[in-house]
Scaffold this active site. Structure first.
Site, mmCIF file in Angstrom:
data_model
loop_
_atom_site.group_PDB
_atom_site.id
_atom_site.type_symbol
_atom_site.label_atom_id
_atom_site.label_comp_id
_atom_site.label_asym_id
_atom_site.label_seq_id
_atom_site.Cartn_x
_atom_site.Cartn_y
_atom_site.Cartn_z
ATOM 1 N N ASP A 63 -2.939 3.596 -64.939
ATOM 2 C CA ASP A 63 -2.959 2.142 -65.072
ATOM 3 C C ASP A 63 -1.589 1.647 -65.530
ATOM 4 O O ASP A 63 -0.574 2.260 -65.218
ATOM 5 C CB ASP A 63 -4.055 1.744 -66.075
ATOM 6 C CG ASP A 63 -4.695 0.414 -65.760
ATOM 7 O OD1 ASP A 63 -4.011 -0.617 -65.868
ATOM 8 O OD2 ASP A 63 -5.892 0.384 -65.419
ATOM 9 N N HIS A 97 -3.719 -4.194 -69.580
ATOM 10 C CA HIS A 97 -4.863 -3.780 -68.775
ATOM 11 C C HIS A 97 -5.258 -2.335 -69.063
ATOM 12 O O HIS A 97 -6.442 -2.024 -69.280
ATOM 13 C CB HIS A 97 -4.547 -3.954 -67.285
ATOM 14 C CG HIS A 97 -5.722 -3.765 -66.388
ATOM 15 N ND1 HIS A 97 -6.063 -2.541 -65.852
ATOM 16 C CD2 HIS A 97 -6.644 -4.644 -65.916
ATOM 17 C CE1 HIS A 97 -7.143 -2.672 -65.096
ATOM 18 N NE2 HIS A 97 -7.510 -3.944 -65.103
ATOM 19 N N ASN A 192 -12.965 -6.537 -56.730
ATOM 20 C CA ASN A 192 -13.459 -7.848 -57.132
ATOM 21 C C ASN A 192 -13.238 -8.874 -56.023
ATOM 22 O O ASN A 192 -12.193 -8.872 -55.351
ATOM 23 C CB ASN A 192 -12.748 -8.323 -58.407
ATOM 24 C CG ASN A 192 -12.852 -7.315 -59.538
ATOM 25 O OD1 ASN A 192 -13.858 -6.635 -59.689
ATOM 26 N ND2 ASN A 192 -11.793 -7.221 -60.331
ATOM 27 N N SER A 256 -13.125 -3.182 -62.914
ATOM 28 C CA SER A 256 -12.239 -2.322 -63.715
ATOM 29 C C SER A 256 -12.952 -1.903 -64.994
ATOM 30 O O SER A 256 -12.938 -0.728 -65.392
ATOM 31 C CB SER A 256 -10.949 -3.070 -64.063
ATOM 32 O OG SER A 256 -10.133 -3.244 -62.934
#
Length: 473
Positions: A63, A97, A192, A256
């Site tokens: 990430d 994130h 998404n 996520s």
């Protein structure tokens, strides 16, 4: 009614002492934000932690990096790497994130406003991509390289909470195969709709990975999640509160977050069953999922809602290969336990003997302490009140010494000279009128009274005594 203030002091002191004990012994209040983590209760994570906390398992987070100095992640983050070739080891996160994903997986609730992770015993291996911007574009090359770096770094679970709507590339397929062949579970976000996706994204669409869709509170399918035949399991993805950027906290919405939850569950399983290979960990996850939507596997929930407690406790038949690579098994694997059976889970059969929680024990201890303090206070009050009563009684009976000396110990003495009884009272024994005593002046005997002369007897003609009877007195 008049209240004796002094008498109330011991009782008041006892009650105050009891309250002080209650305040001192009471466990620290739960973190103010713990209530925001609704998904922990819905997934019964506290019960799952009786079986496993993820101890000994390394979870790679491919990430934006992970802030190793976040208060709820200190000591949890290993030295990872950067797949974009930049300097550093992945333990920094300008975007936040990756830190959020790591918190969902392994936060330890160490700070006053702390949060809990799904697998707080696990360690995080951060693999940082090029995330200098808040919304860096997906780069399949750096992601594929990051997956390989995670495998080489010792990860047993790899979390990939990102993707792209385009087709899968050979680099991604090769990297996934590299992980699966080396006994690593790969968990990837399905995608998404807010980013324009309408189907399961890459690399979640690569066969063999656990592609995760999102749900809301209560288990309904989240409208922001994509769906498709590649979906494997669903997990909470709406309003997920956990660690964030700048050592803070925040909410996340998306698959996520759902992916991080499933990665945490995979870590719990790998810790509970260290001899299970990746294929059987995946098999356990899909066979214990709670079926939702249409019966069997469907495009929204996949095989169903993730169920950590059942995944850690059910008797699941072993498999010899990854069921997600076997079309027959992947189509509709037979569930091992139903949702109702999962509710009957008995934690005493699985290592931890169940029993009361620490909070329940603390409440019992507090209750016993308060009762003992109150009983002690009551005893002190009764003793004090008895002594007070005796002191007051002694003060009330404290007569002057000169009056106490006049009280004879063996009766009263005879009256002195000149004593005369009151009218109508007989004279005391041995009493005689004083010498020279004469009737009072003006005294006259009653009418017809005459003194009896010496030798006085009954008048003549009176009745005589019966025969044999002496009239003498």
């Amino acid at each position: 009614m008049r209240v004796n203030a002094a008498a109330l002091r011991p009782v008041t002191a006892s009650l105050l002492a009891g309250l002080l004990v209650l305040g001192a012994a009471q466990p620290a209040a739960a973190a103010p934000r713990r209530a925001e983590q609704w998904y922990l209760d819905e997934l019964r994570i506290a019960q799952a932690h009786k079986l496993s906390t993820g101890q000994g398992v390394i979870v790679a987070v491919v990430d934006s990096g992970v802030d190793a100095n976040h208060p709820d992640l200190k000591g949890q983050v290993l030295a990872g790497g950067r797949s974009d070739g930049g300097s550093g080891d992945g333990r920094a996160d300008a975007q936040g994130h990756g830190t959020h994903m790591a918190g969902i997986i392994a936060a330890t609730n160490a700070s006053p406003d702390g949060v809990d992770g799904i697998a707080p015993g696990a360690k995080i291996l951060p693999i940082r991509l090029d995330a200098s911007a808040d919304d860096a574009p997906y780069d399949e090359v750096t992601v594929s390289r990051g997956i390989r770096m995670a495998v080489d770094g010792g990860a047993k679970v790899i979390n990939v909470s990102l993707g792209k709507p385009s087709a899968v590339t050979p680099e991604e397929v090769s990297a996934i195969q590299y992980a699966l062949e080396r006994d690593v579970v790969v968990v990837v976000a399905a995608g998404n709709t807010a980013k324009g996706s309408v189907k399961v994204e890459a690399p979640a669409s690569v066969p063999g990975v656990i592609a995760v869709t999102g749900t809301t509170r209560g288990g309904s399918f989240w409208s922001g999640s994509v769906q498709g035949p590649e979906a494997v399991v669903a997990a909470p993805g709406d309003d997920i509160y956990n660690a964030g950027r700048n050592k803070g906290y925040g909410w996340g919405d998306g698959t996520s977050d759902s992916t991080a939850i499933v990665s945490g569950v995979a870590a719990l399983i790998r810790s509970k069953y260290p001899n299970l290979d990746a294929a059987n960990v995946i098999n356990r996850i899909i066979r214990t999922a709670r079926d939702a939507g249409p019966a069997g596997r469907d495009p929204q929930y996949g095989f169903g809602l993730i169920d950590p407690v059942t995944a850690l406790s059910a008797n699941v038949p072993p498999v010899s290969a990854n069921p997600l690579l076997d079309p027959a098994a992947a189509a509709n694997p037979a569930p091992t336990r139903t949702a109702d059976a999962a509710e009957e889970f008995d934690v005493t059969q699985h290592g931890d003997r169940g029993g009361p929680t620490d909070q329940q024990v603390m409440v019992v201890v507090i209750g016993i302490a308060v009762v003992l303090v109150l009983l002690l206070g009551l005893a002190v009050f009764l003793i004090w009140n008895r002594r007070r009563y005796r002191r007051e009684a002694a003060l009330a009976a404290d007569l002057p010494d000169d009056l106490l000396d006049q009280v004879a110990t063996d009766g009263y003495a005879p009256p002195g000279a000149g004593y005369a009884p009151p009218p109508g009272y007989p004279a005391p024994p041995g009493y005689a009128p004083p010498s020279g005593y004469a009737p009072p002046s003006g005294y006259a005997p009653p009418s017809g009274y005459a003194p009896q002369p010496p030798g006085y007897g009954p008048p003549g003609g009176g009745p005589s005594a019966p025969p044999g009877r002496d009239n003498r007195s």
